[in-house]
Design a protein around this motif. Sequence first.
Motif: not given
Length: 270
Positions: A92-96, A209-215, A19-29
Amino acid sequence: MRTALITVASAARREHLERQRRVIAELADDIVRVEAWLDETPPDGVAEAGTLTVLVPPGPHGLRVGVGRNRAADAAIAAGAELLVFLDVDCLPGPDLLPAYRAATRAHPDAVLCGAVTYLSSVQRPENLDDLPFLTRPHRARPALGPGETRRATDGEYDLFWSLSFAVTPATWDRIGGFHPGYEGYGAEDTDLAWSARAAGVEMQWVGGADAYHQWHPVSSPPWQHLDDILRNGGTFCERWGAWPMGGWLDAFAAAGAIERRGDGWVRVR
């Protein structure tokens, strides 16, 4: 600012990692992605294209989380990273998250940077990056600042450091010395790193603003399954710093009759 996103993982957290990998891929960074595997061997098909993978097998007493982070940091620095962002496999990394850490680095290049962490409930299973901001509820035990804000930690707040999410430049990482390799299994390596930073005169900054989300995953309080690790690693910490960490858990174990104080240490009651 070339940024590395570093995670240590094991087969026990494979679902959280995916799940973390999928979210990181969405960061487009454009990041340097490093994963350190803590099992004897990585599971089949674990490596992702473009990801640097390092293998750190367990020691005689358990997983070597600190050593895994150290070796992953070495790989990231060798790949040209100018900022090391450490993110626990459960998070999971937040968008910002990355932009906030980069901005804080420009303002405080010599500091350890700590973003807020939201603990998700068992029914909260976000699959998309856009879901995360609506779930933001930072843990109340740590400072939570507004986007773009930073605040220097007090000396006493170094005990609140979590390796769930933090960032540091390679120069500051070198100044701290990374995680002490003497900890295996569960507990104490986070506080040791924070105390090492404080002893080296490295400031710690809380970053808004550097929010992370613990599963979510099952836990016990106190963590009975980690009792022996806590006693062993707590003893190592005490040898280094002259004090025992994880005092609340030790008091809970003692109240249950599982351990007792002997001299300056704690031992199991047989």
